[in-house]
Design a protein around this motif. Sequence first.
Motif, PDB file in Angstrom:
ATOM      1  N   CYS A 180       3.295  33.752  11.097  1.00  0.00           N
ATOM      2  CA  CYS A 180       3.509  33.081  12.379  1.00  0.00           C
ATOM      3  C   CYS A 180       2.503  33.565  13.427  1.00  0.00           C
ATOM      4  CB  CYS A 180       4.932  33.324  12.877  1.00  0.00           C
ATOM      5  SG  CYS A 180       5.224  32.600  14.504  1.00  0.00           S
ATOM      6  N   PRO A 181       1.686  32.648  13.970  1.00  0.00           N
ATOM      7  CA  PRO A 181       0.630  33.082  14.877  1.00  0.00           C
ATOM      8  C   PRO A 181       1.139  33.631  16.209  1.00  0.00           C
ATOM      9  CG  PRO A 181       0.707  30.699  14.777  1.00  0.00           C
ATOM     10  CD  PRO A 181       1.641  31.202  13.719  1.00  0.00           C
ATOM     11  N   THR A 182       2.293  33.143  16.645  1.00  0.00           N
ATOM     12  CA  THR A 182       2.733  33.526  17.983  1.00  0.00           C
ATOM     13  C   THR A 182       3.802  34.615  17.977  1.00  0.00           C
ATOM     14  OG1 THR A 182       4.499  31.900  17.990  1.00  0.00           O
ATOM     15  CG2 THR A 182       2.374  31.178  18.825  1.00  0.00           C
ATOM     16  N   GLY A 183       4.339  34.922  16.823  1.00  0.00           N
ATOM     17  CA  GLY A 183       5.444  35.867  16.793  1.00  0.00           C
ATOM     18  C   GLY A 183       6.778  35.198  17.048  1.00  0.00           C
ATOM     19  N   ALA A 184       6.800  33.844  17.023  1.00  0.00           N
ATOM     20  CA  ALA A 184       8.072  33.137  17.219  1.00  0.00           C
ATOM     21  C   ALA A 184       9.030  33.422  16.066  1.00  0.00           C
ATOM     22  CB  ALA A 184       7.826  31.638  17.334  1.00  0.00           C
ATOM     23  N   SER A 185       8.475  33.513  14.865  1.00  0.00           N
ATOM     24  CA  SER A 185       9.294  33.911  13.720  1.00  0.00           C
ATOM     25  C   SER A 185       9.429  35.414  13.772  1.00  0.00           C
ATOM     26  CB  SER A 185       8.614  33.552  12.404  1.00  0.00           C
ATOM     27  OG  SER A 185       8.595  32.181  12.212  1.00  0.00           O
ATOM     28  N   PHE A 186      10.656  35.877  13.748  1.00  0.00           N
ATOM     29  CA  PHE A 186      10.820  37.325  13.797  1.00  0.00           C
ATOM     30  C   PHE A 186      12.048  37.771  13.032  1.00  0.00           C
ATOM     31  CE2 PHE A 186      14.316  37.843  16.861  1.00  0.00           C
ATOM     32  CZ  PHE A 186      14.411  36.559  17.366  1.00  0.00           C
ATOM     33  N   ILE A 226       8.964  30.118  21.829  1.00  0.00           N
ATOM     34  CA  ILE A 226       7.583  30.528  21.568  1.00  0.00           C
ATOM     35  C   ILE A 226       6.977  29.730  20.424  1.00  0.00           C
ATOM     36  CG2 ILE A 226       6.080  32.526  21.210  1.00  0.00           C
ATOM     37  CD1 ILE A 226       8.259  34.317  22.008  1.00  0.00           C
ATOM     38  N   CYS A 227       7.834  29.097  19.623  1.00  0.00           N
ATOM     39  CA  CYS A 227       7.318  28.334  18.478  1.00  0.00           C
ATOM     40  C   CYS A 227       6.438  27.197  18.978  1.00  0.00           C
ATOM     41  CB  CYS A 227       8.486  27.783  17.664  1.00  0.00           C
ATOM     42  SG  CYS A 227       7.949  26.712  16.332  1.00  0.00           S
ATOM     43  N   ILE A 228       5.227  27.091  18.410  1.00  0.00           N
ATOM     44  CA  ILE A 228       4.334  26.017  18.825  1.00  0.00           C
ATOM     45  C   ILE A 228       4.352  24.855  17.829  1.00  0.00           C
ATOM     46  CG2 ILE A 228       2.792  27.428  20.231  1.00  0.00           C
ATOM     47  CD1 ILE A 228       0.930  27.634  17.796  1.00  0.00           C
ATOM     48  N   GLY A 229       5.124  25.022  16.769  1.00  0.00           N
ATOM     49  CA  GLY A 229       5.251  23.928  15.805  1.00  0.00           C
ATOM     50  C   GLY A 229       4.064  23.754  14.886  1.00  0.00           C
ATOM     51  N   CYS A 230       3.443  24.870  14.509  1.00  0.00           N
ATOM     52  CA  CYS A 230       2.276  24.759  13.628  1.00  0.00           C
ATOM     53  C   CYS A 230       2.677  24.568  12.171  1.00  0.00           C
ATOM     54  CB  CYS A 230       1.382  25.978  13.758  1.00  0.00           C
ATOM     55  SG  CYS A 230       2.153  27.489  13.154  1.00  0.00           S
ATOM     56  N   ARG A 231       3.910  24.955  11.837  1.00  0.00           N
ATOM     57  CA  ARG A 231       4.472  24.788  10.478  1.00  0.00           C
ATOM     58  C   ARG A 231       3.845  25.713   9.432  1.00  0.00           C
ATOM     59  NH1 ARG A 231       2.628  20.198  12.947  1.00  0.00           N
ATOM     60  NH2 ARG A 231       2.217  18.884  11.132  1.00  0.00           N
ATOM     61  N   TYR A 232       3.107  26.705   9.893  1.00  0.00           N
ATOM     62  CA  TYR A 232       2.512  27.629   8.920  1.00  0.00           C
ATOM     63  C   TYR A 232       3.623  28.373   8.172  1.00  0.00           C
ATOM     64  CZ  TYR A 232      -1.177  30.850   7.220  1.00  0.00           C
ATOM     65  OH  TYR A 232      -2.055  31.570   6.466  1.00  0.00           O
ATOM     66  N   CYS A 233       4.720  28.675   8.902  1.00  0.00           N
ATOM     67  CA  CYS A 233       5.836  29.379   8.258  1.00  0.00           C
ATOM     68  C   CYS A 233       6.453  28.543   7.148  1.00  0.00           C
ATOM     69  CB  CYS A 233       6.890  29.743   9.293  1.00  0.00           C
ATOM     70  SG  CYS A 233       7.434  28.363  10.312  1.00  0.00           S
ATOM     71  N   MET A 234       6.456  27.223   7.335  1.00  0.00           N
ATOM     72  CA  MET A 234       7.027  26.360   6.296  1.00  0.00           C
ATOM     73  C   MET A 234       6.140  26.368   5.066  1.00  0.00           C
ATOM     74  SD  MET A 234       8.163  23.159   8.675  1.00  0.00           S
ATOM     75  CE  MET A 234       9.065  22.264   7.420  1.00  0.00           C
ATOM     76  N   ALA A 288      13.098  26.917   3.015  1.00  0.00           N
ATOM     77  CA  ALA A 288      14.293  27.132   3.810  1.00  0.00           C
ATOM     78  C   ALA A 288      14.146  26.596   5.219  1.00  0.00           C
ATOM     79  CB  ALA A 288      14.621  28.614   3.865  1.00  0.00           C
ATOM     80  N   ARG A 289      12.915  26.271   5.602  1.00  0.00           N
ATOM     81  CA  ARG A 289      12.709  25.884   6.995  1.00  0.00           C
ATOM     82  C   ARG A 289      12.501  24.389   7.161  1.00  0.00           C
ATOM     83  NH1 ARG A 289       9.882  30.450  10.610  1.00  0.00           N
ATOM     84  NH2 ARG A 289      11.590  31.908  10.366  1.00  0.00           N
ATOM     85  N   SER A 290      12.908  23.886   8.298  1.00  0.00           N
ATOM     86  CA  SER A 290      12.734  22.478   8.606  1.00  0.00           C
ATOM     87  C   SER A 290      12.038  22.342   9.949  1.00  0.00           C
ATOM     88  CB  SER A 290      14.088  21.779   8.716  1.00  0.00           C
ATOM     89  OG  SER A 290      14.777  21.849   7.505  1.00  0.00           O
ATOM     90  N   THR A 328       9.683  22.022  17.070  1.00  0.00           N
ATOM     91  CA  THR A 328       9.750  23.419  16.633  1.00  0.00           C
ATOM     92  C   THR A 328      10.397  23.492  15.252  1.00  0.00           C
ATOM     93  OG1 THR A 328      11.891  23.780  17.684  1.00  0.00           O
ATOM     94  CG2 THR A 328       9.940  24.268  19.001  1.00  0.00           C
ATOM     95  N   VAL A 329      10.272  24.668  14.668  1.00  0.00           N
ATOM     96  CA  VAL A 329      10.785  24.878  13.322  1.00  0.00           C
ATOM     97  C   VAL A 329      12.108  25.626  13.409  1.00  0.00           C
ATOM     98  CG1 VAL A 329      10.375  26.247  11.249  1.00  0.00           C
ATOM     99  CG2 VAL A 329       8.602  24.727  12.108  1.00  0.00           C
ATOM    100  N   GLU A 330      13.013  25.296  12.492  1.00  0.00           N
ATOM    101  CA  GLU A 330      14.302  25.964  12.513  1.00  0.00           C
ATOM    102  C   GLU A 330      14.777  26.242  11.097  1.00  0.00           C
ATOM    103  OE1 GLU A 330      16.566  23.077  14.695  1.00  0.00           O
ATOM    104  OE2 GLU A 330      17.011  21.935  12.883  1.00  0.00           O
TER     105      GLU A 330
HETATM  106  S1  SF4 Z   1       6.004  26.741  13.324  1.00  0.00           S
HETATM  107 FE1  SF4 Z   1       6.596  28.662  12.333  1.00  0.00          FE
HETATM  108  S2  SF4 Z   1       4.677  29.802  12.161  1.00  0.00           S
HETATM  109 FE2  SF4 Z   1       4.327  28.176  13.689  1.00  0.00          FE
HETATM  110  S3  SF4 Z   1       4.795  29.098  15.666  1.00  0.00           S
HETATM  111 FE3  SF4 Z   1       6.696  28.123  14.949  1.00  0.00          FE
HETATM  112  S4  SF4 Z   1       7.797  29.754  13.869  1.00  0.00           S
HETATM  113 FE4  SF4 Z   1       5.677  30.456  14.073  1.00  0.00          FE
END
Ligand code: SF4
Lengths: 245, 392
Positions: free
Chosen positions: A120-126, A139-147, A154-156, A175-177
């Motif tokens: 996660c680039p921003t630290g939104a995933s923690f 803080i999530c910017i919705g880049c979906r890298y975590c997915m 597990a993520r949507s 955002t991702v959840e």
């Molecule tokens: S989409 Fe995932 S990786 Fe991207 S900012 Fe949000 S939580 Fe972090």
Amino acid sequence: MSKTDNSRRQFIGAGVAAAAGLVIAPGVTLLDLAHARPADEAASSANRWGMLIDSTKCATGCNDCVTACGKENGVASTGHPEIDPQWIRKIELKEVKSGRSHSLPMMCQHCAEPPCVDVCPTGASFKRADGIVLVDRHICIGCRYCMMACPYKARSFVAEPITDQKPGRPRGVGTVEACTMCVERVDAGMSPACVEACSSANHGAMLFGDLNDSNSEISKRIATYATTQVRADLALNTGVRYQGI
Amino acid sequence: MNSEAFRKNDQSVFYAVLGVIGLVVMAGLGAAYYMEHHGHVVTGMTNQIVWGLPHVFALFLIVAASGVLNVASIGSVFGKPAYKARAPLSGLLAIAMLAGGLMVLMLDLGRADRLIIAMTYLNFKSVFALNVFLYTVFFTVVALYLWTLMDRKMHGYSKYVGLAAFIWRLALTTGTGAIFGFLVARQAYGTALLAPMFIIMSFSYGLAVFLVAQAVMYRWNKRTLDEAVLRRMKNLLGVFVAAVLYLTAVYHMTNLYFAKQVDFEHFILLDGGIYTKLFWIGQILIGSILPLFLLFTTKKCSTVVFASLLVILGAFAQLYVFIIGGQAFPLNLFPGMEATSSFFDSGIHSYSPSLPEFLLGLGGLAAAVLITVIAAKVLNFMPKEDYSQAAH
Ligand code: SF4
């Protein structure tokens, strides 16, 4: 405990404190944390919340945990199955060789080494100090890298504006959840909604507890029976364990 | 001010071209706004295919941006005059394409409005965040480099700044490859081979783009490219294309070697439908074999340009297969078992790109062209050495 975990702890401490004071409508408080631990006390690494799922007790076609999760967190179908967020889902499994079948719920595995948090680039995933992996929707910017990084799917991603949010269960378009292990309930001393639903229907396929406490039911069961971590090859040390697969 | 680059041409034609490119950029921005307003539901991207067509465009632009700088590096770092004369154009294209690529990536975000958060909340463990840093420094170094090239007083430094830019571009492409290299959970990615592979891909895509841009500039000015220069550059492109082909083979062979990857390889190489077709026809035939044949048999500038365009088409096919094909193949959570669920745990995931996604990607491409054209109009980016004797 690493430095990041510490700052996470402070962060979530502050976040929880702030959230506890938030009022959505007059008289409705977002979070009521008084029963479990005081709102200004951070989640502690003394605990590690986890689940043990016994697939032999989980019936094909039973969807009680999924329904309870949806109700608890306000996650509902929008009529577009491919973009509908699913925090928990039932997977039906069939062994290719023997034909033996299993059924089990799959959700965020709350890894001790979560790949989503690493990427996660921003630290939104923690990850909280007590092992619960969350997304900070502010803080999530919705880049979906975590997915991309999550081995469990597990993520949507929330692809449509949400109108009927449940108070205290923040969600937002773009955002991702994922499963939060019902963190609000856990903080209030309760077990996650799915686990509660499973046991109140007398299936008893899901057990919630503290993996760090050797006297907890979950720790004892893990010490006694053979349990598995899904994709154990990735060595992520999951908080959700399975029995019978 | 009117530079050499567009001196001879009718101003109105120039502005008409500029206007068309500008419209494409606007369409891209409009598409982004539309996606932002309605949510990604209006795109073809889903919870299965989380990165789609915009990422194909963005990755192409970013990879080619670092690769196009090679022309300058060969000139400054390795001291080849024919390439040195082309260094300014190469630097300009690098900046323009990186800007275009980042524009697409940014505007595709679920919350593009959180740009400030993206720049200020950095998780340094994340390859993505590392890339933000790599891109920023890249812009700065290449801009400095352009300055040393274009300002006579600064010429003395160009070699050193050029070297820095060269090293940085290698780091940047490694970083881009690592975005995927760290995705250990997915079969298509998660191999260290991706870093060198992306570097070679950037060499090839970048040079192809350079050859096309250069040809357009020469044609616009009714100049003819020196034959020796053309020969050298086309042969180099041939070598790069062959190298990509080689690494592609290594990548698939390595995957085939690991039993758990065999199904995935089977999917891409044999029965993956659109992905198999794009791989064999797009990447291998149109993007590699055909241009290789053309590059090594022709002496004509137009054929070289055609071959370069084929390489670029092949690049898009390759990235489409890599990014989208890589996600279309389902994650395997339970080896040896068949899984079914309401969340698409089985079967190949489908993806049909939508118009807004395509327009956003194209908008990024057009933005890169727009930046190049405007800069070339204002400053002198025309390759210098064969300038004066160029006949027409
Ligand atoms: S989409 Fe995932 S990786 Fe991207 S900012 Fe949000 S939580 Fe972090």
